[in-house]
Scaffold this active site. Sequence first.
Site, PDB file in Angstrom:
ATOM      1  N   GLU A   1       0.801  -1.234   0.000  1.00 44.14           N
ATOM      2  CA  GLU A   1       0.000   0.000   0.000  1.00 44.14           C
ATOM      3  C   GLU A   1       0.830   1.279   0.000  1.00 44.14           C
ATOM      4  OE1 GLU A   1      -3.881  -1.920   2.298  1.00 44.14           O
ATOM      5  OE2 GLU A   1      -2.758  -0.323   3.287  1.00 44.14           O
TER       6      GLU A   1
ATOM      7  N   GLU B   1      -5.304  -8.548   1.095  1.00 46.65           N
ATOM      8  CA  GLU B   1      -5.976  -8.154   2.340  1.00 46.65           C
ATOM      9  C   GLU B   1      -7.450  -7.916   2.062  1.00 46.65           C
ATOM     10  OE1 GLU B   1      -4.400  -4.840   4.568  1.00 46.65           O
ATOM     11  OE2 GLU B   1      -2.316  -5.454   4.211  1.00 46.65           O
TER      12      GLU B   1
END
EC number: 3.2.1.21
Length: 451
Positions: free
Chosen positions: A169, A352
């Site tokens: 991320e 995720e």
Amino acid sequence: MKISLPKNSRLQSKAFTFGVATASFQIEGGVDSRQTCIWDTFCATPDKIRDASNGDVACNHLNLWQEDIALIASLRVDAYRFSIAWGRVLNQDGSINQQGVDFYIGILDELKRRNIKAFVTLYHWDLPQHIEDQGGWLNRDTAYLFKDYADKISQAFGDRVYSYATLNEPFCSSYLGYEAGIHAPGLMKKAYGRQSAHHLLLAHGLAMQVLQRNSPNSMNGIVLNFTPCYALTQNAADIQAAKQADDYFNQWYIKPIFDAAYPELLATLAPEDRPEIHDGDLEIISQPIDFLGVNFYTRAVYQADAEQGFVQVDLPGVPKTDIGWEIYPLAFTDLLVSLDQIYDLPPIFITENGAAMDDKCIDGRVDDFDRLSYYQHHLTAVDNAIVQGVNIQGYFAWSLMDNFEWAEGYLKRFGIVYVDYASQTRTIKASGHAYSDLIRSRAHLTNNNNK
């Protein structure tokens, strides 16, 4: 309660990878045996962490890792995704910290012994503070320090790693850390957000070069998070606002990797807010990757704004998780299908997906049926994307266990395993049992272990 999927779903095949995920700073503790990182500094800054906590002990995984891997194995998952603490494996002068490397080699060897695939993330936000002191991700040199780190660690780990992700991320590292100031290192400037994002992506490309050389048999790529952007209304201004937001928060990080270009939005930024891009940078960033990791939690809704171009709208009366994020699984399918249509993608892994819920452990049980419902609907959303032709090869629940949830401290619980932080007792929640039951019930087809 169970998680149920169509019998002919690809998720029901043993060729599909199911896993659980964690991150080093969130679970390890062991602050005394690694370098100070930007999150240590951020936690020590007043009013940055909601409960004024830190990662000094966290889930004490540094000492409890053997029990934790036994727990992972009991869930019958195929894979475990975890991150390496840069400051645990390298000393400040860049030399190997053998004690830290041996800690991870112990984990990797135990995973291999139990036939659990190791998905290793090299960077999950815990930049060593001494690098931040030299400018951190605003300093182009940091990208080359990251390349050196990736080079040394991939050599040290040998053939133990099934998959490497360079970054987790980069949006969070750059936008939340350097532009919005709500994550470490807590800087707030538009230009900082754009420049740090570019250096992070450059670091990714440089690291891919050494990973493909040092670890050619592992599946090497990057993990990006996406929050799909929807228009509040169907009027042209709101639709354009959602498009701008999507380019700024989502496409900014993926388009350079697959198209060797930033979104057209770049040209609309004030000159002082544009990143400094050197000749050849985009060629480095757009190195071929073996997989794309996709993290998804929620969507965002936007309307036009005269000053900022777009502004996010908080919808009333919609279902939300305990952290305040809307539950909207349709956006997951929409996202995966749209990415597949826009880009020429390698295989996708959902690296995720999960939900914070207000869990209570009562008489040794955690009946988190709200989270179980979240998983049911989001796994169905993944299946729907696969039916529409998206090549998704795995899914990781976030997270294995409750942990330090960044700026929220220990107030929000994402785990499928409950952690009592005082005793460090782990308790598998109802969602964890249901997830494990789903994995156990799959058809017994041959695993596909090819790259």
